[in-house]
Design an enzyme around this catalytic site. Sequence first.
Site, PDB file in Angstrom:
ATOM      1  N   ARG A   1      45.602  30.062  41.315  1.00  0.00           N
ATOM      2  CA  ARG A   1      46.423  29.597  42.441  1.00  0.00           C
ATOM      3  C   ARG A   1      47.862  29.341  41.993  1.00  0.00           C
ATOM      4  O   ARG A   1      48.803  29.676  42.696  1.00  0.00           O
ATOM      5  CB  ARG A   1      45.830  28.336  43.065  1.00  0.00           C
ATOM      6  CG  ARG A   1      44.492  28.581  43.753  1.00  0.00           C
ATOM      7  CD  ARG A   1      43.886  27.309  44.273  1.00  0.00           C
ATOM      8  NE  ARG A   1      43.697  26.375  43.166  1.00  0.00           N
ATOM      9  CZ  ARG A   1      43.616  25.057  43.289  1.00  0.00           C
ATOM     10  NH1 ARG A   1      43.715  24.482  44.477  1.00  0.00           N
ATOM     11  NH2 ARG A   1      43.427  24.291  42.237  1.00  0.00           N
TER      12      ARG A   1
ATOM     13  N   ASN B   1      41.257  27.322  46.735  1.00  0.00           N
ATOM     14  CA  ASN B   1      39.929  27.597  46.186  1.00  0.00           C
ATOM     15  C   ASN B   1      38.892  27.397  47.285  1.00  0.00           C
ATOM     16  O   ASN B   1      38.905  26.382  47.991  1.00  0.00           O
ATOM     17  CB  ASN B   1      39.600  26.643  45.036  1.00  0.00           C
ATOM     18  CG  ASN B   1      40.266  27.027  43.742  1.00  0.00           C
ATOM     19  OD1 ASN B   1      40.732  28.146  43.566  1.00  0.00           O
ATOM     20  ND2 ASN B   1      40.319  26.095  42.813  1.00  0.00           N
TER      21      ASN B   1
END
Length: 93
Positions: free
Chosen positions: A21, A40
């Site tokens: 990320r 996520n």
Amino acid sequence: MNVDARLVVWVRGRVQQVGFRWFTRENALEIGGLVGFALNLDDGRVQVVAEGSRDNCHRLLDWLRSDDTPGRVDGVTEIWDTPRGGYEGFAIR
């Protein structure tokens, strides 16, 4: 003509707990002109939502499919749509 677009991507593979990320956000910021987030999911995938010019969204998608990502990407699924707005910057969620 480079119109704005919304790109929603689901990335499968070993993409959690490897900085995926963070690197996605860094690449979106480097490309410039993109807003959205990387998140996520409970099933181990990462969802990426990006809004901006279609060309810049394609650049982010190309990076997500490349060998330059952290971890291991086994597959990428994307959906294109019209921008919905409401994002400030590019966030990690």
